[in-house]
Enzyme design. Structure first.
Site, PDB file in Angstrom:
ATOM      1  CD  GLU A 267      -0.103  -1.493   2.942  1.00 25.98           C
ATOM      2  OE1 GLU A 267       1.130  -1.430   2.787  1.00 25.98           O
ATOM      3  OE2 GLU A 267      -0.671  -2.467   3.440  1.00 25.98           O
ATOM      4  CG  ASP A 309      15.262  29.870 -26.728  1.00 26.25           C
ATOM      5  OD1 ASP A 309      14.699  29.683 -27.803  1.00 26.25           O
ATOM      6  OD2 ASP A 309      14.697  30.243 -25.687  1.00 26.25           O
ATOM      7  CG  ASP A 595      14.056  33.508 -23.755  1.00 25.30           C
ATOM      8  OD1 ASP A 595      13.247  33.502 -24.694  1.00 25.30           O
ATOM      9  OD2 ASP A 595      15.268  33.720 -23.905  1.00 25.30           O
ATOM     10  CG  ASP A 599       9.752  31.763 -26.475  1.00 18.45           C
ATOM     11  OD1 ASP A 599       9.427  31.964 -27.650  1.00 18.45           O
ATOM     12  OD2 ASP A 599      10.862  32.038 -26.010  1.00 18.45           O
TER      13      ASP A 599
HETATM   14  P1  ATP Z   1      17.126  32.971 -29.142  1.00 11.17           P
HETATM   15  O1  ATP Z   1      15.783  32.607 -29.683  1.00 11.17           O
HETATM   16  O2  ATP Z   1      18.168  31.951 -29.361  1.00 11.17           O
HETATM   17  O3  ATP Z   1      17.104  33.519 -27.767  1.00 11.17           O
HETATM   18  P2  ATP Z   1      17.696  35.578 -30.061  1.00 11.17           P
HETATM   19  O4  ATP Z   1      17.630  36.083 -28.689  1.00 11.17           O
HETATM   20  O5  ATP Z   1      18.894  35.938 -30.844  1.00 11.17           O
HETATM   21  O6  ATP Z   1      17.599  34.070 -30.178  1.00 11.17           O
HETATM   22  P3  ATP Z   1      15.659  37.369 -30.789  1.00 11.17           P
HETATM   23  O7  ATP Z   1      15.678  37.881 -29.393  1.00 11.17           O
HETATM   24  O8  ATP Z   1      14.389  37.153 -31.483  1.00 11.17           O
HETATM   25  O9  ATP Z   1      16.407  36.011 -30.845  1.00 11.17           O
HETATM   26  O10 ATP Z   1      16.578  38.327 -31.653  1.00 11.17           O
HETATM   27  C1  ATP Z   1      16.581  38.272 -33.036  1.00 11.17           C
HETATM   28  C2  ATP Z   1      17.342  39.443 -33.622  1.00 11.17           C
HETATM   29  O11 ATP Z   1      16.743  40.672 -33.212  1.00 11.17           O
HETATM   30  C3  ATP Z   1      18.780  39.528 -33.160  1.00 11.17           C
HETATM   31  O12 ATP Z   1      19.611  38.817 -34.025  1.00 11.17           O
HETATM   32  C4  ATP Z   1      19.066  41.005 -33.253  1.00 11.17           C
HETATM   33  O13 ATP Z   1      19.463  41.366 -34.550  1.00 11.17           O
HETATM   34  C5  ATP Z   1      17.733  41.641 -32.977  1.00 11.17           C
HETATM   35  N1  ATP Z   1      17.642  42.093 -31.582  1.00 11.17           N
HETATM   36  C6  ATP Z   1      17.828  41.348 -30.486  1.00 11.17           C
HETATM   37  N2  ATP Z   1      17.667  42.068 -29.375  1.00 11.17           N
HETATM   38  C7  ATP Z   1      17.367  43.321 -29.763  1.00 11.17           C
HETATM   39  C8  ATP Z   1      17.082  44.549 -29.075  1.00 11.17           C
HETATM   40  N3  ATP Z   1      17.067  44.631 -27.759  1.00 11.17           N
HETATM   41  N4  ATP Z   1      16.820  45.643 -29.825  1.00 11.17           N
HETATM   42  C9  ATP Z   1      16.822  45.566 -31.167  1.00 11.17           C
HETATM   43  N5  ATP Z   1      17.076  44.461 -31.853  1.00 11.17           N
HETATM   44  C10 ATP Z   1      17.355  43.340 -31.193  1.00 11.17           C
END
Ligand code: ATP
Length: 855
Positions: A267, A309, A595, A599
């Site tokens: 049990e 990611d 994150d 997502d």
């Molecule tokens: P993952 O999905 O692996 O976390 P990631 O963080 O690179 O990837 P995103 O956050 O979507 O994916 O970023 C995609 C693109 O957007 C980056 O390659 C960059 O060129 C641009 N980017 C990321 N952060 C910023 C920001 N704070 N301001 C403006 N552009 C950004």
């Protein structure tokens, strides 16, 4: 009410928040938590007795007390209570550690404390605190909002309305209520109510206690348990009835039957499984993985794909801006060269100004250095600008912020509209992914083709790229679309984000364990490829697939091709969902990290949703079954390993417990069939149960993993816990144990010895066989095991258990109660030899089986 009035009423300053003393004082008035029903300790204890068999045993004890067998009755009582205490401790410990886990995953809040932004546990918020909320957060208390930027809140917990509502300080109800979800934008807010005083608090009693759902394994086990109850009950009835027919006293046989049932029916199995799972949780915790849901621990061991990611999970998320391409020139931003450069070119200064103003992060000076609060990409840009003497604070005095469109993964850019107070000119500053931004630029300084070439080249070197652009505009352009089009490119910034050092090894272990890692990133195709190469992730026959290509595929096509690739670049959150679904349809057990707020659906859809403890949003954490305290990919692999260890350990002690119980039942059953006297008395059966089922079984659940655990393919999810011959093994070994015990019993009586002596021999043999058999249960399927030093718990458990046996044999008072005699050395020789037989038989069988397999 006007926000200033609210602040005045709450005695707080909108710019600096409450003073330290004031916060402390208010905190004493009560924490910001919703009180839920606590586990009732007494109830957990009493529930141990709420078992039909235990109740019947107690009734039988009462009868025997009435019939004058006081010693027996008392001892049985004590044993039953001891057993219940053991069960209680197990259950309580499991409950406690689950509670502790829940607290570990408790939400945090960004608070303005004495002028600085701090990250505090949401439970410590007090009225008057100024907090920051942003997309993906759960509102941590009731807030009156101000300084809103595109704020949208999902108020469905209150209104049932699932569409988010846009809010700003001029709204009808400028409040954000505790527990609601921020779906877009960001805002500041003054805490107006906390804990049970919030709107949520008023309905909190409706939420009740957070119940842990039983895991699929627990459910299957309790079904197995029910079957065993029926079988055992029937056998016990037969044993008792046969005894009575042979002229044994009715109450004695009743007691023996019920005792046998109590001892043989597992049990406690679901409880031991829970405890084993929670032990596993603690081990996972030590390796930085927080499992939020028990079923996840089981599923982890079956994972066949881990979708991860890139940024922050495979890489360190410690970004530095290293290079800039502007006005046809390449600049290096790394330390030394910077100094040599001396003068900052105008173009570079302008670019860094744009990047620092169009920015969502905050730099915080702390003892050792500067830390970033907010997006690490933005933080890296602030650092680079600060190096050039461009502090965001000072820049904002000149470029007054009018409007902000925060970064969103689906737009891949961010923009602000500002007014230059010196010239009274309006600007739009924009930054984002180069391809996206270039397509919105009507003018590109330097050449478009050259810019694209540089981007391609840098991406191949694993740099994360960002384009920065601007234009003059009216102070208030009609909409975001207008603010982000017809731009002038200022330049490209290359950020470095190195892979985490533990990742290549973790990837290797994944591949070895038959688990396929897939990198999913919003970053550029070339950047993704370069990182994949650095961490030893094979790109797969399908090459790198991009979000655009995914978009063009139908669900069918995706399902067919999904096994071909392991790197996905320029992916948007909605693609993650499709990837999970396609993989699941192909029969994979999918782990998926996430994150951002977008997502959450994919994380929820995955078999094992994984959220980032440091950089993740509250919503994703809530949707996830596993949270990584260190955001590290290697932690996922460690968690999978623990998942496998836990499952193996559950199998170990199930094998142990059921084999032993089967042995006990067969001993009694055969004795009755063959017309022998009872080989064990009721109290003796209960003693066997107490000595063997408790500590050794628990110790088996603490068995370490062993070497080969990550060298085997994942087990099929639907595999029965009894799979791979375990059911047959339990039956045959149990049978063998029964026969051996009975043989010793019969042999001891053959010389005309008293029944007491035979029963003592049977008792010693049965206990000893089981204890030694626990050593066999340590072994992996291939028969390998590490030395007993790797599980000192089991060594300790065996010592204690043998001690308990010696107690009833050599303490005269206990001898009286248990009806035993002291055994001689020669007797012990027999007992030990017989105890070793099952162990030897198992080794022999394993060797035969291995030989057959080899052939
Ligand atoms: P993952 O999905 O692996 O976390 P990631 O963080 O690179 O990837 P995103 O956050 O979507 O994916 O970023 C995609 C693109 O957007 C980056 O390659 C960059 O060129 C641009 N980017 C990321 N952060 C910023 C920001 N704070 N301001 C403006 N552009 C950004």
């Amino acid at each position: 009410m006007n926000i200033k009035l609210v602040a005045a009423k709450l005695h707080t300053d909108l710019e600096t928040g409450l003073t330290r003393e004031e916060r402390q004082r208010r905190l004493r008035a009560g924490a910001n938590i919703l009180e839920r029903e606590k586990t009732n300790v007494a109830l957990v204890f009493l529930s141990q007795f709420a078992d039909t068999m235990v109740l019947m045993l107690l009734a039988a004890t009462l009868v025997s007390a009435v019939l004058g067998e006081f010693a027996d009755a008392l001892t049985i009582m004590i044993i039953v209570i001891l057993n219940s205490v053991l069960g209680f401790i197990q259950e309580f410990k499991a409950e406690r550690s689950l509670e502790a886990l829940r607290e570990l995953a408790a939400p945090m809040a960004q608070v303005l404390c004495f002028g600085e932004v701090k990250l505090l546990p949401a439970a410590e918020l007090v009225p008057g605190d100024i907090v920051f909320i942003k997309a993906g957060d759960r509102v941590p208390a009731d807030l009156q909002i101000f300084d809103t930027v595109n704020l949208e809140i999902d108020e469905s917990p209150f209104t049932g309305e699932s569409l988010p509502v846009a809010k700003d300080e001029d709204s009808d109800k400028p409040y954000a209520y505790m527990g609601c979800l921020v779906t877009r934008g960001r805002s500041k807010g003054v805490v107006v109510a906390t804990g049970m005083n919030t709107e949520m608090g008023k309905i909190a009693h409706m939420l009740g206690k957070a119940e842990q759902q039983p895991t699929p394994l627990q459910r299957r086990l309790s079904r197995l348990g029910n079957t065993l109850v029926v079988i055992c009950t029937v056998i016990c009835l037969v044993v008792a009835a046969a005894g009575v027919l042979r002229g044994e006293p009715l109450y004695k046989m009743f007691m023996a039957g019920v005792s046998l049932a109590v001892a043989a029916i597992p049990e406690g199995l679901p409880a031991v499984v829970t405890l084993c799972l929670t032990f596993g949780l603690q081990r996972m915790l030590r390796r930085n993985a927080i499992a939020r849901k028990l079923p996840a621990v089981e599923t982890l061991g079956c994972a066949t794909v881990i979708c991860s990611d890139k940024t922050g999970t495979l890489t360190e998320n410690r970004m530095t801006a290293e290079r800039v391409y502007a006005d046809g020139k390449v600049f290096s931003l790394t330390g030394e060269e910077l100094k040599q450069n001396g003068a900052w070119e105008q173009e570079l200064t302008w670019l860094l100004t744009l990047a620092a103003v169009c920015n969502g992060a905050v730099l915080q000076e702390e003892g050792k250095g500067t830390t970033v609060i907010g997006d690490p990409t933005d933080g890296a840009l602030l650092m680079a600008a600060a190096k050039a003497g461009l502090a965001r604070g000072r820049l904002l005095q000149r470029y007054q912020l009018l409007k902000e469109h925060p970064f969103e993964s689906r737009r891949k850019m961010m923009s602000v509209v500002v007014r230059d107070v010196e010239t009274n000119v309006g600007y739009s500053f924009v930054k984002g992914a180069p391809e996206v931004l270039l397509s919105r630029c009507s003018s590109v300084r330097g050449q478009r083709a050259e810019t694209e070439r540089i981007c391609g080249q840098w991406a191949k070197e694993a740099y994360r790229l960002l384009a920065v652009a601007w234009k003059e505009c009216k102070f208030a352009p009609a909409n975001q679309q207008q603010a982000e089009s017809d731009l002038v490119l200022s330049g490209i910034i290359a950020l470095k984000d190195p892979p985490r050092p533990q990742v290549p090894e973790a990837i290797r272990r994944c591949l070895q364990a038959g688990i396929k890692p897939i990198m999913i990133t919003g970053d550029h195709r070339e950047t993704a490829m370069a990182i994949a190469e650095r961490i030893g992730l094979p790109v797969g026959p399908g090459g790198v697939v991009t979000g655009q290509e995914l978009e063009a595929m139908s669900d069918r096509e995706l399902e067919e091709k999904v096994s071909l690739f392991s790197v996905c670049a320029r992916v948007y959150p909605r693609h993650k969902m499709r990837i999970v679904q396609a993989l699941k349809r192909r029969g994979h057990v999918v782990a998926m990290t996430g994150d951002g707020v977008n997502d959450a659906p994919a994380v929820k859809e995955a078999d094992i949703g994984i959220a980032m403890g440091i950089s993740g949003t509250e919503v994703t954490k809530e949707a996830a079954s596993l949270v990584l305290a260190d955001d590290n990919f290697a932690t996922i692999v460690a968690a999978v390993e623990e998942g496998r260890v836990i499952y193996n350990n559950i199998r170990r002690f199930i094998r142990f417990l059921l084999t032993c119980n089967t042995g006990e039942v067969f001993t009694m059953f055969f004795a009755i069939l063959l017309g022998f006297p009872l080989p064990l008395r009721a109290i003796q059966i209960l003693w066997v149960n107490l000595v063997t089922d408790g500590l050794p079984a628990l110790a088996l659940s603490l068995e370490p993993g062993g070497e080969g655990i990550m060298e085997q393919p994942p087990r099929p999810r639907e595999e029965s816990i009894m799979a791979r011959g375990m059911g047959t093994d339990i039956f045959t070994t149990g049978l063998f144990i029964g026969v051996l015990t009975l043989a010793v019993f019969a042999y001891s009586l053959a010389g005309g010895q008293p029944l007491m002596y035979g029963q003592t021999m049977a008792l010693a043999t049965l206990i000893s066989i089981q204890l030694i058999f626990s050593l066999d249960c340590r072994k992996n399927e291939d028969g390998k095991t590490s030395g007993i030093r790797s599980n000192l718990w089991l060594a300790g458990a065996l010592l204690v258990s043998y001690g308990l046996l010696l107690l009833v044999l050599y303490v005269p008072a206990l001898r009286m109660v248990f009806g035993t005699v002291a055994l001689s050395l020669r007797d012990w020789g027999i007992v030990i030899v017989f105890s070793l037989l099952p162990l030897l038989a198992q080794s022999f069988l394993r060797r035969v089986r291995a030989k057959r397999v080899r052939r």
